[in-house]
Enzyme design. Structure first.
Site, PDB file in Angstrom:
ATOM      1  N   TYR A  85      -4.660 -11.220   5.456  1.00 16.99           N
ATOM      2  CA  TYR A  85      -5.210 -12.098   6.488  1.00 16.99           C
ATOM      3  C   TYR A  85      -6.604 -11.619   6.857  1.00 16.99           C
ATOM      4  O   TYR A  85      -6.818 -10.439   7.158  1.00 16.99           O
ATOM      5  CB  TYR A  85      -4.302 -12.083   7.716  1.00 16.99           C
ATOM      6  CG  TYR A  85      -4.920 -12.630   8.986  1.00 16.99           C
ATOM      7  CD1 TYR A  85      -5.457 -13.916   9.025  1.00 16.99           C
ATOM      8  CD2 TYR A  85      -4.979 -11.860  10.145  1.00 16.99           C
ATOM      9  CE1 TYR A  85      -6.025 -14.419  10.174  1.00 16.99           C
ATOM     10  CE2 TYR A  85      -5.535 -12.349  11.303  1.00 16.99           C
ATOM     11  CZ  TYR A  85      -6.063 -13.627  11.327  1.00 16.99           C
ATOM     12  OH  TYR A  85      -6.632 -14.130  12.469  1.00 16.99           O
ATOM     13  N   SER A  86      -7.578 -12.529   6.812  1.00 17.65           N
ATOM     14  CA  SER A  86      -8.956 -12.212   7.167  1.00 17.65           C
ATOM     15  C   SER A  86      -9.475 -11.060   6.302  1.00 17.65           C
ATOM     16  O   SER A  86      -9.335 -11.098   5.073  1.00 17.65           O
ATOM     17  CB  SER A  86      -9.041 -11.898   8.669  1.00 17.65           C
ATOM     18  OG  SER A  86     -10.370 -11.895   9.117  1.00 17.65           O
ATOM     19  N   LEU A  87     -10.054 -10.019   6.906  1.00 19.33           N
ATOM     20  CA  LEU A  87     -10.532  -8.869   6.133  1.00 19.33           C
ATOM     21  C   LEU A  87      -9.419  -8.279   5.271  1.00 19.33           C
ATOM     22  O   LEU A  87      -9.674  -7.719   4.200  1.00 19.33           O
ATOM     23  CB  LEU A  87     -11.085  -7.802   7.076  1.00 19.33           C
ATOM     24  CG  LEU A  87     -11.528  -6.483   6.443  1.00 19.33           C
ATOM     25  CD1 LEU A  87     -12.773  -6.673   5.592  1.00 19.33           C
ATOM     26  CD2 LEU A  87     -11.759  -5.413   7.505  1.00 19.33           C
TER      27      LEU A  87
END
Length: 425
Positions: A85-87
């Protein structure tokens, strides 16, 4: 006994609590004798400042320890899935390269790779001129190593190239490992994601969702308009003259929103801006200290296990290969499409793989040559790309994974439900 291990990796400033609803959805669908779920914790909170490389090594160590623990209890792991998720999606891609280089995929089958709102192309805003410098160069200095990597102003080891470019190199362990996964899927917010905008999370040089009034969304049947068709998510509408207020919004308000982020903070909320910069400075210093300790062998585990010759040798060979590839593609392919259709001095970047039907009808973003290179490398392995239209809340970056049980995040549950339904055990 379950032989499948699924790893969930959170994002910048994140912690395992951010992914509790993802984990719960998997565990509700698949019993413990079908699937083990590991929500990683070794790279939590401010540790995410320390960069993708260090975060990837911490996370890989955590995964290896979990596999050992499971096998000690009689659970032989033969399948693995990785979700970021995300980074965390970028950390996941680094982890995959390490696992591949260490031979794990020779005995463990890679099954599902999924990212939610991950900045695969970094977080540079497609800008030209002074705005490009103010945000994309100065912004990189506020998040320590991770910031430099996300804004692609870093240099990975001896390659002389940004880490994200190396992660997308077709000959690297990162892409070779990624290509071994049976399913590669991503979910990308089309609007209101203030952390990771559409073009980078969807790995594309187009953004047809800048003005939703100008397009017709093509929903994926059965998902209440939250998920769009991956093959043709959008179609342009016929042009109609704008009324008075739409023209005001399209000119005056767009000029305001084009003000660089830091200038806006400095003018409108100087106290908040100052606190943010002070904290960024403190965390950057602490992060640099952790990185030096890690590099000097003071980590809780030996980093030499993740820096073996195959990876190092490839990293050292990438500089020339990447430079040659980029140099051979210079020219009009990398020139941006202008903001106005009346300006025809730029030629559209032509690309056939990994894009949606009718994408050529939309203008090309002012991406860097490195970003075009990343698109080509990542599209070469192939992704199923799901644009996500969350409209009931303006914090879609958190909603897409139902980061908290907040009112209005119900649309995110639809996204998570789709992911779980298509997750292969």
């Amino acid at each position: 006994m379950a032989d499948h291990l699924c790893i969930l990796i959170h994002g910048l400033w994140g912690n395992p609590k951010h992914l509790k609803n993802l984990a719960a959805a998997l565990q509700a669908e698949y019993a413990d004798d079908k699937l083990h779920v590991l929500v990683t914790k070794s790279n939590s909170n401010n540790f995410t400042y320390d960069g993708i490389e260090l975060g990837g090594e911490r996370t890989t160590n955590e995964i290896e320890e979990e596999i050992k623990r499971l096998e000690k209890d009689g659970n032989r792991i033969t399948k693995i899935s990785v979700v970021g998720y995300s980074l965390g999606g970028l950390v996941a891609r680094y982890v995959i390269g390490l696992l591949y280089s260490k031979g794990y995929f020779d005995r463990i089958q890679p099954v599902n790779f999924t990212t939610f709102a991950t900045p695969h192309l970094g977080v540079r805003t497609p800008l030209l001129g002074p705005h490009n410098y103010l945000w994309n160069v100065l912004g990189a200095r506020t998040l320590s190593t991770s910031g430099r990597q996300l804004f692609t102003v870093d240099s990975f080891r001896d390659t002389g190239r940004p880490l994200l470019t190396v992660l997308a190199d077709p000959n690297s362990v990162f892409i070779r490992g990624l290509a071994m996964f049976k399913h590669r899927t991503l979910y990308s917010n089309i609007v209101n994601d203030r952390s990771v905008v559409y073009y980078t999370s969807c790995i594309t040089y187009k953004d047809p969702f800048v003005d939703l009034d100008a397009v017709e969304l093509q929903p994926l049947p059965g998902y209440e308009g939250v998920l769009l068709r991956p093959d043709e998510p959008v179609r342009p509408k016929s042009r109609v003259p704008l009324g008075f207020w739409p023209r005001v919004r399209a000119t005056g308000w767009s000029t305001l929103t084009a003000v660089p982020f830091y200038l806006l903070l400095a003018v409108l909320i100087p106290v908040g801006s100052m606190l943010f910069l002070i904290n960024s400075g403190i965390q950057s210093i602490r992060s640099a200290q952790r990185v030096r300790l890690h590099e000097s062998g003071g980590a809780a585990f030996g980093i030499e296990r993740y820096r073996a010759n195959p990876l190092l040798e490839e990293a050292q060979q990438l500089e020339e290969r990447v430079f040659e590839r980029l140099n051979s593609n210079q020219g009009q392919d990398y020139l941006p499409t202008p903001p106005s259709e009346d300006e025809e001095r730029f030629t559209k970047f032509e690309h056939s793989g990994g894009q949606f039907k009718g994408q050529e009808k939309f203008p090309t973003l002012a991406l860097t040559s490195d970003q075009f290179y990343m698109i080509e490398g990542l599209d070469s392995v192939g992704f199923t790309k799901y644009p996500v239209h969350i409209s009931k809340v303006r914090h879609t970056h958190a909603a897409i994974v139902v980061r908290t049980n907040r009112w209005g995040f119900g649309e995110g549950k639809i996204v998570v439900g789709h992911w779980v339904k298509h997750f292969e055990v």
